[in-house]
Design a protein around this motif. Structure first.
Motif, PDB file in Angstrom:
ATOM      1  N   ASP A 172       0.834  -1.209   0.000  1.00  0.00           N
ATOM      2  CA  ASP A 172       0.000   0.000   0.000  1.00  0.00           C
ATOM      3  C   ASP A 172       0.868   1.258   0.000  1.00  0.00           C
ATOM      4  N   ASN A 173       1.939   1.239   0.819  1.00  0.00           N
ATOM      5  CA  ASN A 173       2.834   2.404   0.894  1.00  0.00           C
ATOM      6  C   ASN A 173       3.576   2.620  -0.418  1.00  0.00           C
ATOM      7  N   ILE A 174       3.997   1.505  -1.046  1.00  0.00           N
ATOM      8  CA  ILE A 174       4.695   1.616  -2.335  1.00  0.00           C
ATOM      9  C   ILE A 174       3.763   2.211  -3.386  1.00  0.00           C
ATOM     10  N   LYS A 175       2.523   1.729  -3.402  1.00  0.00           N
ATOM     11  CA  LYS A 175       1.546   2.267  -4.364  1.00  0.00           C
ATOM     12  C   LYS A 175       1.301   3.750  -4.119  1.00  0.00           C
ATOM     13  N   GLN A 176       1.201   4.118  -2.833  1.00  0.00           N
ATOM     14  CA  GLN A 176       0.967   5.522  -2.489  1.00  0.00           C
ATOM     15  C   GLN A 176       2.143   6.389  -2.905  1.00  0.00           C
ATOM     16  N   LEU A 177       3.376   5.893  -2.646  1.00  0.00           N
ATOM     17  CA  LEU A 177       4.571   6.650  -3.029  1.00  0.00           C
ATOM     18  C   LEU A 177       4.670   6.801  -4.548  1.00  0.00           C
ATOM     19  N   GLU A 178       4.354   5.706  -5.255  1.00  0.00           N
ATOM     20  CA  GLU A 178       4.390   5.772  -6.717  1.00  0.00           C
ATOM     21  C   GLU A 178       3.367   6.764  -7.244  1.00  0.00           C
ATOM     22  N   GLN A 179       2.195   6.785  -6.616  1.00  0.00           N
ATOM     23  CA  GLN A 179       1.157   7.720  -7.023  1.00  0.00           C
ATOM     24  C   GLN A 179       1.590   9.152  -6.762  1.00  0.00           C
ATOM     25  N   GLU A 180       2.190   9.377  -5.575  1.00  0.00           N
ATOM     26  CA  GLU A 180       2.678  10.720  -5.248  1.00  0.00           C
ATOM     27  C   GLU A 180       3.796  11.141  -6.197  1.00  0.00           C
ATOM     28  N   LYS A 181       4.659  10.177  -6.539  1.00  0.00           N
ATOM     29  CA  LYS A 181       5.744  10.471  -7.482  1.00  0.00           C
ATOM     30  C   LYS A 181       5.177  10.854  -8.850  1.00  0.00           C
ATOM     31  N   ASP A 182       4.205  10.079  -9.318  1.00  0.00           N
ATOM     32  CA  ASP A 182       3.586  10.375 -10.614  1.00  0.00           C
ATOM     33  C   ASP A 182       2.876  11.727 -10.589  1.00  0.00           C
ATOM     34  N   ASP A 183       2.194  12.006  -9.466  1.00  0.00           N
ATOM     35  CA  ASP A 183       1.493  13.290  -9.337  1.00  0.00           C
ATOM     36  C   ASP A 183       2.480  14.451  -9.362  1.00  0.00           C
ATOM     37  N   LEU A 184       3.612  14.272  -8.657  1.00  0.00           N
ATOM     38  CA  LEU A 184       4.614  15.344  -8.615  1.00  0.00           C
ATOM     39  C   LEU A 184       5.240  15.563  -9.987  1.00  0.00           C
ATOM     40  N   LEU A 185       5.576  14.454 -10.676  1.00  0.00           N
ATOM     41  CA  LEU A 185       6.148  14.579 -12.019  1.00  0.00           C
ATOM     42  C   LEU A 185       5.168  15.263 -12.964  1.00  0.00           C
ATOM     43  N   SER A 186       3.896  14.898 -12.838  1.00  0.00           N
ATOM     44  CA  SER A 186       2.864  15.530 -13.659  1.00  0.00           C
ATOM     45  C   SER A 186       2.763  17.024 -13.343  1.00  0.00           C
ATOM     46  N   TRP A 187       2.839  17.337 -12.043  1.00  0.00           N
ATOM     47  CA  TRP A 187       2.764  18.744 -11.624  1.00  0.00           C
ATOM     48  C   TRP A 187       3.951  19.537 -12.164  1.00  0.00           C
ATOM     49  N   ILE A 188       5.147  18.942 -12.109  1.00  0.00           N
ATOM     50  CA  ILE A 188       6.344  19.621 -12.613  1.00  0.00           C
ATOM     51  C   ILE A 188       6.203  19.921 -14.099  1.00  0.00           C
ATOM     52  N   HIS A 189       5.715  18.934 -14.845  1.00  0.00           N
ATOM     53  CA  HIS A 189       5.529  19.150 -16.285  1.00  0.00           C
ATOM     54  C   HIS A 189       4.459  20.210 -16.552  1.00  0.00           C
ATOM     55  N   GLU A 190       3.410  20.225 -15.730  1.00  0.00           N
ATOM     56  CA  GLU A 190       2.368  21.233 -15.886  1.00  0.00           C
ATOM     57  C   GLU A 190       2.905  22.633 -15.604  1.00  0.00           C
ATOM     58  N   VAL A 191       3.773  22.736 -14.583  1.00  0.00           N
ATOM     59  CA  VAL A 191       4.325  24.041 -14.209  1.00  0.00           C
ATOM     60  C   VAL A 191       5.237  24.594 -15.305  1.00  0.00           C
ATOM     61  N   LYS A 192       5.847  23.697 -16.082  1.00  0.00           N
ATOM     62  CA  LYS A 192       6.754  24.159 -17.137  1.00  0.00           C
ATOM     63  C   LYS A 192       6.029  25.017 -18.184  1.00  0.00           C
ATOM     64  N   THR A 193       4.748  24.751 -18.384  1.00  0.00           N
ATOM     65  CA  THR A 193       4.002  25.535 -19.389  1.00  0.00           C
ATOM     66  C   THR A 193       3.885  26.997 -18.995  1.00  0.00           C
ATOM     67  N   PRO A 194       3.381  27.325 -17.775  1.00  0.00           N
ATOM     68  CA  PRO A 194       3.348  28.744 -17.398  1.00  0.00           C
ATOM     69  C   PRO A 194       4.737  29.350 -17.265  1.00  0.00           C
ATOM     70  N   LEU A 195       5.749  28.526 -16.923  1.00  0.00           N
ATOM     71  CA  LEU A 195       7.116  29.061 -16.848  1.00  0.00           C
ATOM     72  C   LEU A 195       7.597  29.506 -18.220  1.00  0.00           C
ATOM     73  N   THR A 196       7.270  28.714 -19.230  1.00  0.00           N
ATOM     74  CA  THR A 196       7.644  29.095 -20.600  1.00  0.00           C
ATOM     75  C   THR A 196       6.933  30.382 -21.006  1.00  0.00           C
ATOM     76  N   ALA A 197       5.653  30.495 -20.646  1.00  0.00           N
ATOM     77  CA  ALA A 197       4.898  31.716 -20.948  1.00  0.00           C
ATOM     78  C   ALA A 197       5.493  32.917 -20.215  1.00  0.00           C
ATOM     79  N   MET A 198       5.896  32.710 -18.960  1.00  0.00           N
ATOM     80  CA  MET A 198       6.521  33.793 -18.195  1.00  0.00           C
ATOM     81  C   MET A 198       7.826  34.248 -18.837  1.00  0.00           C
TER      82      MET A 198
END
Length: 334
Positions: free
Chosen positions: A107-133
């Protein structure tokens, strides 16, 4: 384990000894009982009891000997030897506990993997407004404001990049692609990304490459160069960063030398430790202590050795020694 067994059975042993002495004492007091015969029987009882202890020790300790020598990384096959009531109770409890912890771990491994995927997704999402900035900053006419905003933008960009690589590091071995990498365009690309910061601090670069190609992974090696150049610029003012490459008896070395504040001798052995910043400027709250730690981890994976020489007030020199071609067979076979 004989000591543990005797301690476990000591109450039984004491009881047996007390009973034998009690029989002898009664025979001694009662004249109608032949004391010699009772003494002989007691002696035989002791012999039989000792043989009994030896035989029972071999049988009763077999299960616990296996349990004592069990490696936690092994499965629970050792519990199949349990055939007595108390052993079966311990078997049941241990199995249930292990299964419980396995479920929790999964359960903890699944949760960590999910958090990792969410963070990676968030980082990629943030790159778009950074490029616009970045595009908005480029259109500013106020040069001072533009320079300040570009510096802050670069800091955010580098921190996000660091987080991105840190999260990917767990699966780094699956991502490696060893090839001949041209040093010059790779280094110039990293310098270009830092140009605004360098202009602000009056820092230039002197690039002199005797060796122009190395065997490595371009993406991860770029991360190493980025971290080392960022450190060089961060701790330097109005000076040049010298980058050179040489062939040292068939081994390629890349040398990055700055003229910054330097590293105290007492800190040199700790600069690659996770979270370590500095004992000299310990009030530098902007430092995370992660840059060189991640650099070292990536370098180890790429079989690159990093040596550091530094003098306070004189600057720091990082020497990257690349592995020979045969060494990369270890990487590609992983």
């Amino acid at each position: 384990m004989i000591r543990e067994y005797l301690r476990e059975r000591q109450s039984w042993i004491y009881l047996f000894i007390i009973l034998q002495f009690l029989v002898l004492f009664v025979a001694y007091l009662d004249a109608s009982i032949n004391f010699q015969s009772v003494l002989y029987v007691t002696f035989l009882s002791f012999v039989i009891f000792i043989l009994f202890i030896i035989i029972r020790y071999q049988k009763e300790s077999a299960y616990y000997r296996v349990l004592k020598n069990w490696n936690p990384s092994d499965d629970l096959g050792y519990l199949k030897e349990a055939d007595k009531p108390f052993e079966k109770i311990s078997e049941k409890v241990v199995r249930e506990q292990v299964e419980h912890y396995k479920r929790e771990l999964n359960d903890n491994i699944k949760q960590l993997e999910q958090e990792k995927d969410d963070l990676l997704s968030w980082i990629h999402e943030v790159k778009t407004p950074l490029t616009a900035m970045q595009l908005m900053i480029e259109r500013l006419e106020d040069d001072q404001l533009k320079s300040q905003l570009q510096y802050e933008w670069l800091r955010i960009h580098l921190l996000l990049d660091q987080q991105l690589h840190q999260r990917r590091m767990a699966s780094m071995k699956n991502d490696l692609y060893i090839e001949k990498v041209a040093l010059k365009p790779l280094i110039y690309r990293e310098i270009k990304d830092l140009r605004t910061w360098c202009m602000q601090k009056g820092i230039g670069f002197d690039v002199n490459l005797e060796i122009t190609e190395v065997l490595t992974d371009a993406k991860w090696f770029s991360f190493i160069i980025r971290q080392l150049l960022t450190n060089a610029v961060k701790y330097s003012e109005n000076s040049d960063v010298v980058i050179s490459s040489i062939d040292d008896d068939g081994v390629v070395q890349l040398i990055i030398k700055d003229s910054g504040r330097g590293i105290p001798v007492k800190d040199l052995s700790r600069i690659f430790d996770k979270g370590f910043t500095s004992t000299r400027n310990h009030q530098d709250y902007k430092a995370t202590g992660m840059g060189l730690y991640l650099t070292k981890k990536v370098a180890n994976a790429l079989k690159i050795n990093i040596d550091v020489e530094s003098k306070v007030g004189k600057g720091t020199t990082f020497t990257l020694t690349f592995a020979k071609k045969n060494t990369f067979l270890e990487i590609t076979s992983m």
